[in-house]
Enzyme design. Structure first.
Site, PDB file in Angstrom:
ATOM      1  N   GLY A  14       0.848  -1.197   0.000  1.00 37.06           N
ATOM      2  CA  GLY A  14       0.000   0.000   0.000  1.00 37.06           C
ATOM      3  C   GLY A  14       0.882   1.244   0.000  1.00 37.06           C
ATOM      4  N   SER A  44      -4.697  -2.223  -2.496  1.00 31.32           N
ATOM      5  CA  SER A  44      -4.488  -1.965  -1.065  1.00 31.32           C
ATOM      6  C   SER A  44      -5.468  -0.887  -0.604  1.00 31.32           C
ATOM      7  CB  SER A  44      -3.061  -1.463  -0.828  1.00 31.32           C
ATOM      8  OG  SER A  44      -2.139  -2.386  -1.357  1.00 31.32           O
ATOM      9  N   PHE A 117     -10.349  20.528   7.076  1.00 28.26           N
ATOM     10  CA  PHE A 117     -10.585  19.191   7.613  1.00 28.26           C
ATOM     11  C   PHE A 117     -10.755  19.293   9.125  1.00 28.26           C
ATOM     12  CE2 PHE A 117     -10.177  14.722   6.003  1.00 28.26           C
ATOM     13  CZ  PHE A 117     -10.590  14.969   4.706  1.00 28.26           C
ATOM     14  N   ASP A 212      -3.005  -8.023  10.090  1.00 23.67           N
ATOM     15  CA  ASP A 212      -2.042  -9.128   9.977  1.00 23.67           C
ATOM     16  C   ASP A 212      -0.664  -8.782  10.548  1.00 23.67           C
ATOM     17  OD1 ASP A 212      -4.229  -9.646   8.387  1.00 23.67           O
ATOM     18  OD2 ASP A 212      -3.106 -10.492   6.711  1.00 23.67           O
ATOM     19  N   GLN A 231     -10.512   4.784  16.073  1.00 19.44           N
ATOM     20  CA  GLN A 231     -11.261   5.940  15.590  1.00 19.44           C
ATOM     21  C   GLN A 231     -12.565   5.537  14.905  1.00 19.44           C
ATOM     22  OE1 GLN A 231      -9.750   8.693  12.234  1.00 19.44           O
ATOM     23  NE2 GLN A 231      -9.822   9.910  14.095  1.00 19.44           N
ATOM     24  N   HIS A 233     -15.375   7.122  12.558  1.00 17.73           N
ATOM     25  CA  HIS A 233     -15.608   8.253  11.660  1.00 17.73           C
ATOM     26  C   HIS A 233     -17.087   8.579  11.757  1.00 17.73           C
ATOM     27  CE1 HIS A 233     -15.791  10.689   8.068  1.00 17.73           C
ATOM     28  NE2 HIS A 233     -14.501  10.543   7.857  1.00 17.73           N
ATOM     29  N   LEU A 243     -17.739   4.962   3.488  1.00 13.95           N
ATOM     30  CA  LEU A 243     -17.391   6.278   4.023  1.00 13.95           C
ATOM     31  C   LEU A 243     -17.937   7.412   3.176  1.00 13.95           C
ATOM     32  CD1 LEU A 243     -15.495   7.779   6.112  1.00 13.95           C
ATOM     33  CD2 LEU A 243     -13.856   7.876   4.252  1.00 13.95           C
ATOM     34  N   GLU A 246     -14.827  13.112   5.020  1.00 14.28           N
ATOM     35  CA  GLU A 246     -14.859  14.344   5.811  1.00 14.28           C
ATOM     36  C   GLU A 246     -14.794  15.582   4.909  1.00 14.28           C
ATOM     37  OE1 GLU A 246     -13.038  14.001   9.606  1.00 14.28           O
ATOM     38  OE2 GLU A 246     -11.865  15.820   9.270  1.00 14.28           O
ATOM     39  N   ARG A 277     -13.045  13.917  15.005  1.00  9.97           N
ATOM     40  CA  ARG A 277     -13.931  12.765  14.790  1.00  9.97           C
ATOM     41  C   ARG A 277     -14.430  12.129  16.071  1.00  9.97           C
ATOM     42  NH1 ARG A 277     -10.513  10.202   9.722  1.00  9.97           N
ATOM     43  NH2 ARG A 277     -11.124  11.851   8.282  1.00  9.97           N
ATOM     44  N   HIS A 345     -13.121   3.264  11.729  1.00  9.36           N
ATOM     45  CA  HIS A 345     -12.407   3.759  10.563  1.00  9.36           C
ATOM     46  C   HIS A 345     -10.905   3.539  10.609  1.00  9.36           C
ATOM     47  CE1 HIS A 345     -11.774   6.242   7.079  1.00  9.36           C
ATOM     48  NE2 HIS A 345     -11.115   7.162   7.742  1.00  9.36           N
ATOM     49  N   ARG A 380      -6.591  10.527  15.833  1.00 12.20           N
ATOM     50  CA  ARG A 380      -5.909  11.065  14.649  1.00 12.20           C
ATOM     51  C   ARG A 380      -6.763  12.144  13.996  1.00 12.20           C
ATOM     52  NH1 ARG A 380      -6.293   9.844   8.785  1.00 12.20           N
ATOM     53  NH2 ARG A 380      -8.054   8.491   9.253  1.00 12.20           N
ATOM     54  N   SER A 383      -6.854  13.284   7.397  1.00 18.25           N
ATOM     55  CA  SER A 383      -5.889  13.692   6.371  1.00 18.25           C
ATOM     56  C   SER A 383      -4.436  13.688   6.849  1.00 18.25           C
ATOM     57  CB  SER A 383      -6.248  15.040   5.705  1.00 18.25           C
ATOM     58  OG  SER A 383      -5.947  16.140   6.525  1.00 18.25           O
ATOM     59  N   SER A 385      -3.127  10.895   8.000  1.00 19.84           N
ATOM     60  CA  SER A 385      -2.618   9.534   7.841  1.00 19.84           C
ATOM     61  C   SER A 385      -1.915   9.316   6.500  1.00 19.84           C
ATOM     62  CB  SER A 385      -3.796   8.564   8.001  1.00 19.84           C
ATOM     63  OG  SER A 385      -3.470   7.324   7.502  1.00 19.84           O
TER      64      SER A 385
HETATM   65  C1  LIG Z   1     -12.396   4.496   3.108  1.00 18.62           C
HETATM   66  C2  LIG Z   1     -11.182   5.159   3.689  1.00 18.62           C
HETATM   67  C3  LIG Z   1     -10.916   6.483   3.392  1.00 18.62           C
HETATM   68  C4  LIG Z   1      -9.788   7.108   3.934  1.00 18.62           C
HETATM   69  N1  LIG Z   1      -9.545   8.415   3.626  1.00 18.62           N
HETATM   70  C5  LIG Z   1      -8.429   9.021   4.114  1.00 18.62           C
HETATM   71  C6  LIG Z   1      -8.096  10.359   3.748  1.00 18.62           C
HETATM   72  O1  LIG Z   1      -8.788  11.007   2.964  1.00 18.62           O
HETATM   73  N2  LIG Z   1      -6.977  10.911   4.278  1.00 18.62           N
HETATM   74  C7  LIG Z   1      -6.164  10.231   5.139  1.00 18.62           C
HETATM   75  O2  LIG Z   1      -5.142  10.780   5.572  1.00 18.62           O
HETATM   76  N3  LIG Z   1      -6.438   8.940   5.477  1.00 18.62           N
HETATM   77  C8  LIG Z   1      -7.539   8.326   4.981  1.00 18.62           C
HETATM   78  N4  LIG Z   1      -7.805   7.021   5.342  1.00 18.62           N
HETATM   79  C9  LIG Z   1      -6.808   6.281   6.123  1.00 18.62           C
HETATM   80  C10 LIG Z   1      -5.655   5.881   5.207  1.00 18.62           C
HETATM   81  O3  LIG Z   1      -6.131   5.658   3.907  1.00 18.62           O
HETATM   82  C11 LIG Z   1      -4.958   4.602   5.674  1.00 18.62           C
HETATM   83  O4  LIG Z   1      -4.610   4.729   7.034  1.00 18.62           O
HETATM   84  C12 LIG Z   1      -3.686   4.359   4.875  1.00 18.62           C
HETATM   85  O5  LIG Z   1      -3.954   4.407   3.488  1.00 18.62           O
HETATM   86  C13 LIG Z   1      -3.057   3.026   5.227  1.00 18.62           C
HETATM   87  O6  LIG Z   1      -1.976   2.789   4.343  1.00 18.62           O
HETATM   88  P1  LIG Z   1      -0.963   1.597   4.591  1.00 18.62           P
HETATM   89  O7  LIG Z   1       0.024   1.635   3.495  1.00 18.62           O
HETATM   90  O8  LIG Z   1      -0.486   1.663   5.987  1.00 18.62           O
HETATM   91  O9  LIG Z   1      -1.874   0.284   4.466  1.00 18.62           O
HETATM   92  P2  LIG Z   1      -2.784  -0.265   3.270  1.00 18.62           P
HETATM   93  O10 LIG Z   1      -2.977   0.682   2.183  1.00 18.62           O
HETATM   94  O11 LIG Z   1      -3.989  -0.824   3.942  1.00 18.62           O
HETATM   95  O12 LIG Z   1      -1.915  -1.455   2.687  1.00 18.62           O
HETATM   96  C14 LIG Z   1      -1.677  -2.660   3.392  1.00 18.62           C
HETATM   97  C15 LIG Z   1      -0.884  -3.601   2.526  1.00 18.62           C
HETATM   98  O13 LIG Z   1      -0.482  -4.719   3.291  1.00 18.62           O
HETATM   99  C16 LIG Z   1      -0.703  -5.899   2.561  1.00 18.62           C
HETATM  100  N5  LIG Z   1      -0.893  -7.009   3.525  1.00 18.62           N
HETATM  101  C17 LIG Z   1      -1.683  -7.012   4.615  1.00 18.62           C
HETATM  102  N6  LIG Z   1      -1.586  -8.210   5.237  1.00 18.62           N
HETATM  103  C18 LIG Z   1      -0.716  -8.952   4.523  1.00 18.62           C
HETATM  104  C19 LIG Z   1      -0.210 -10.287   4.653  1.00 18.62           C
HETATM  105  N7  LIG Z   1      -0.590 -11.110   5.645  1.00 18.62           N
HETATM  106  N8  LIG Z   1       0.662 -10.726   3.719  1.00 18.62           N
HETATM  107  C20 LIG Z   1       1.031  -9.927   2.682  1.00 18.62           C
HETATM  108  N9  LIG Z   1       0.576  -8.674   2.523  1.00 18.62           N
HETATM  109  C21 LIG Z   1      -0.273  -8.195   3.436  1.00 18.62           C
HETATM  110  C22 LIG Z   1      -1.907  -5.605   1.711  1.00 18.62           C
HETATM  111  O14 LIG Z   1      -1.936  -6.454   0.581  1.00 18.62           O
HETATM  112  C23 LIG Z   1      -1.643  -4.142   1.321  1.00 18.62           C
HETATM  113  O15 LIG Z   1      -0.794  -4.072   0.204  1.00 18.62           O
HETATM  114  C24 LIG Z   1      -8.925   6.386   4.795  1.00 18.62           C
HETATM  115  C25 LIG Z   1      -9.188   5.057   5.094  1.00 18.62           C
HETATM  116  C26 LIG Z   1     -10.315   4.455   4.559  1.00 18.62           C
HETATM  117  C27 LIG Z   1     -10.601   3.037   4.941  1.00 18.62           C
END
Ligand SMILES: Cc1cc2nc3c(=O)[nH]c(=O)nc-3n(C[C@H](O)[C@H](O)[C@H](O)COP(=O)(O)OP(=O)(O)OC[C@H]3O[C@@H](n4cnc5c(N)ncnc54)[C@H](O)[C@@H]3O)c2cc1C
Length: 569
Positions: A14, A44, A117, A212, A231, A233, A243, A246, A277, A345, A380, A383, A385
């Site tokens: 991600g 992701s 925000f 995980d 959190q 939302h 969602l 916001e 939130r 959220h 948190r 925006s 994150s």
């Molecule tokens: C609907 C929604 C809207 C949001 N909007 C906003 C916003 O506007 N602004 C903001 O700041 N934040 C927002 N957030 C929060 C923010 O998007 C997330 O906190 C952030 O994108 C998380 O990114 P990450 O890279 O940590 O994880 P993720 O993007 O969740 O990626 C996780 C990765 O881990 C991999 N993975 C997981 N478990 C395993 C495993 N066992 N083996 C192999 N791979 C695995 C998955 O395949 C994926 O690639 C939002 C969240 C949601 C749910």
């Protein structure tokens, strides 16, 4: 495919994982990097982020103000050195992302647009319409393709961290296409697996968000920090939990109760719809208890009213909100208010790291939502994150790469043997037999329900104790899960069963940390301890795995320039 030994191995593709991979690749041309992801990286959860990403961009704003907003938003539990590093680096990160191809929305004068925000004192949230996460992830993914030194393991599912002599030496991962577990050796591993909202029944989080990486680290002996802070939302669609960003309030939307009032004037008069939130979610519960919410077959809700914004603004700034409401509730926000209610959220807690993403286990790092670098404290701000995963993804990538340069190559044969053991363990663990009669779905549902009942928006001792007990029983019953599908190719029943094990671990740390925190702070609201108690609880919780219930320890909060004060808006 040939598996080589990687210098840096990312678990997660991600936003955080890809940003860390690029940082590692840029730090040294000879780096050999692997990215393992259980889904194709563009699937992701980052892809679904809508509203935007925060950074100081305008003359009416400054770094101290962003830091203060974040610290106040965190109810003074954020580590202030971490927040200062964050606000200082966020701006360069979002500018760099534009150079990598992220199309930020712009004002007519050509400047990058910013929107308001919740909990932020001024407009500082950059966005790409209301599909910010999609564009950010796309820019990161495309950039990662430039580097030949990055190898991807798409649709590989990590089942454990391989730890030898107290140091992480790689991971074991199930290749979903073949059904075979392999060792992927690495000198350093960064956990970027995102959050675990699926511990709860009603969430904005994708089905893959099962905590995980938090569970993998916990099982390897690494503590999980501040897990009690979850959190809600305030604006999810009833029924699905989808969602309503916001940004819809940032652009001027109103929250209305069944009396037709903008009820937030009672709770956050200074900020109204742009309050943080946690406070908005609690206000909903108060309104519901006072009989001032609407009710239908899907439960209670209030209205998010965008009608006064007009069709042009909605189509330009919030096109996805219009698309989602038309498709999922059959209403057009140009003409009708949207039904909404609070929904789980985001997890403020996660794998305990320092300011550079290092964990207490040598060679193990974490970033993004899976990590707790202590930037978000007890709540948190929206925006922050997306910017966090850029800043701390990059930091973790650089530190893991520097660590890897000093390490010897791990012994592949030892790790292969560990992976074979793992395969056998999984196969025998879930083999169908007479006693293995428990169903994944039943245990999952009971877990989610007890979490909602005991560890939801409001909590109290009696309910939390019950939740802790139920989780313990469910963990025992989990041992009796048997799988109907014994095939090897894309066996989603196996991954679902493994994910259930992860969520149960996350749930146990969450409920126990919440039980022991006898105060109300940010998102953690105890009806039996209504006040914040800095004397006893201005500290982070750390949950360690034991053979019995988790052991909870504490860590001081890093303070630099901001004295704790009453949190008022
Ligand atoms: C609907 C929604 C809207 C949001 N909007 C906003 C916003 O506007 N602004 C903001 O700041 N934040 C927002 N957030 C929060 C923010 O998007 C997330 O906190 C952030 O994108 C998380 O990114 P990450 O890279 O940590 O994880 P993720 O993007 O969740 O990626 C996780 C990765 O881990 C991999 N993975 C997981 N478990 C395993 C495993 N066992 N083996 C192999 N791979 C695995 C998955 O395949 C994926 O690639 C939002 C969240 C949601 C749910």
């Amino acid at each position: 495919m040939n598996i080589s030994t990687h210098d840096v191995l990312l678990v997660g593709g991600g936003g955080a994982g890809l940003r860390a991979a690029i940082a590692a690749a840029e730090s040294n041309e000879s780096m050999n990097i692997g990215v393992v992801s259980k889904v194709y990286p563009m699937r992701s959860h980052t892809v679904s982020a809508e509203g935007g990403t925060a950074a100081v961009m305008r003359d009416d704003d400054n770094l101290d103000l962003h830091a203060y907003d974040t610290i106040r938003g965190s109810d003074f539990l954020a580590d202030q050195d971490v927040v200062e590093a964050f606000v200082g680096e966020a701006r360069d990160e979002v500018i760099q992302l534009e150079h990598w191809g992220c199309p930020w929305s712009r004002d007519p004068d050509g400047r990058v647009s910013v929107r308001a925000f919740g909990g932020m004192s001024t407009k500082r949230t950059l966005y790409a319409a209301d599909k910010t996460g999609f564009h950010m992830l796309h820019a990161l993914f495309q950039t990662s393709l430039k580097y030949n030194e990055i190898t991807r393991y798409d649709e590989w599912f990590v089942t454990s961290l391989l730890v030898d002599d107290g140091q992480v030496k790689g991971v074991s991962a199930l290749n979903l296409r073949s059904g075979v577990v392999h060792a992927i050796p690495a000198k350093s591993v960064i956990i970027c697996t995102g959050g675990g909202g699926r511990v709860f029944p009603f969430t904005t989080n994708a089905a893959i968000k099962t905590g995980d990486g938090m569970a993998l680290a916990y099982r390897a002996g690494c503590p999980l920090k501040d897990m009690e802070f979850v959190q809600y939302h305030p604006t999810g669609l009833p029924g699905t939990g989808i969602l309503m960003t916001e940004a819809s309030r940032g652009e001027g939307g109103y929250m209305i109760n069944n009396k037709g009032d903008r009820y937030l004037s009672e709770y956050v008069p200074g900020k109204m719809e742009l309050g943080p939130r946690d406070i908005l979610s609690r206000s909903f519960v108060h309104e519901m208890r006072a009989g001032r919410t609407f009710e239908d077959a899907q439960g209670n809700y209030v209205h998010l009213d965008l009608r006064h914004l007009g069709e042009k603004v909605i189509d330009e700034k919030l096109p996805f909100v219009r698309e989602l409401t038309r498709n999922y509730v059959g209403i057009d926000p140009v003409k009708e208010p949207i039904p909404v209610r609070p929904v789980v959220h985001y997890m403020m807690g996660g794998v305990h790291t320092d300011i550079n993403g290092s964990t207490p286990i040598a060679g193990l790092y974490a970033a993004g939502e899976a990590a707790c670098v202590s930037m978000n404290g007890a709540n948190r701000l929206g925006s922050n994150s997306l910017s966090e995963l850029l800043v701390f993804g990059a930091r973790a990538g650089k530190s893991a790469a520097a660590f890897a340069l000093e390490q010897d190559i791990p012994s592949v044969s030892v790790l292969e043997a560990l992976a074979q053991d793992e395969q056998q363990k999984i196969e025998s663990r879930f083999a169908k037999s007479g006693e293995r009669t428990e169903k994944i779905a039943t245990i999952r549902q009971e877990m989610q329900n007890t979490m909602e009942q005991g560890a939801g928006i409001f909590r109290k001792e009696e309910d939390l104790k019950k939740t802790c007990e139920t989780i313990r029983e469910l963990k025992e019953r989990y041992q009796n899960v048997g799988l109907d599908d014994q095939s090897s190719v894309y066996n989603t029943e196996i991954t679902t069963a493994l994910e259930l094990g992860y969520t149960l671990d996350v749930a146990e740390t969450l409920a126990h940390s919440a039980l022991l925190r006898e105060e109300s702070r940010g998102s953690h609201s105890r009806s039996d301890f209504e006040k914040r108690d800095d004397e006893r609880y201005l500290k982070h919780s750390l949950a360690y795995q034991t053979d019995d219930d988790p052991r909870i320890d504490y860590l001081p909060v890093a303070m630099t320039r901001w004295e704790p004060e009453e949190r008022k808006y």
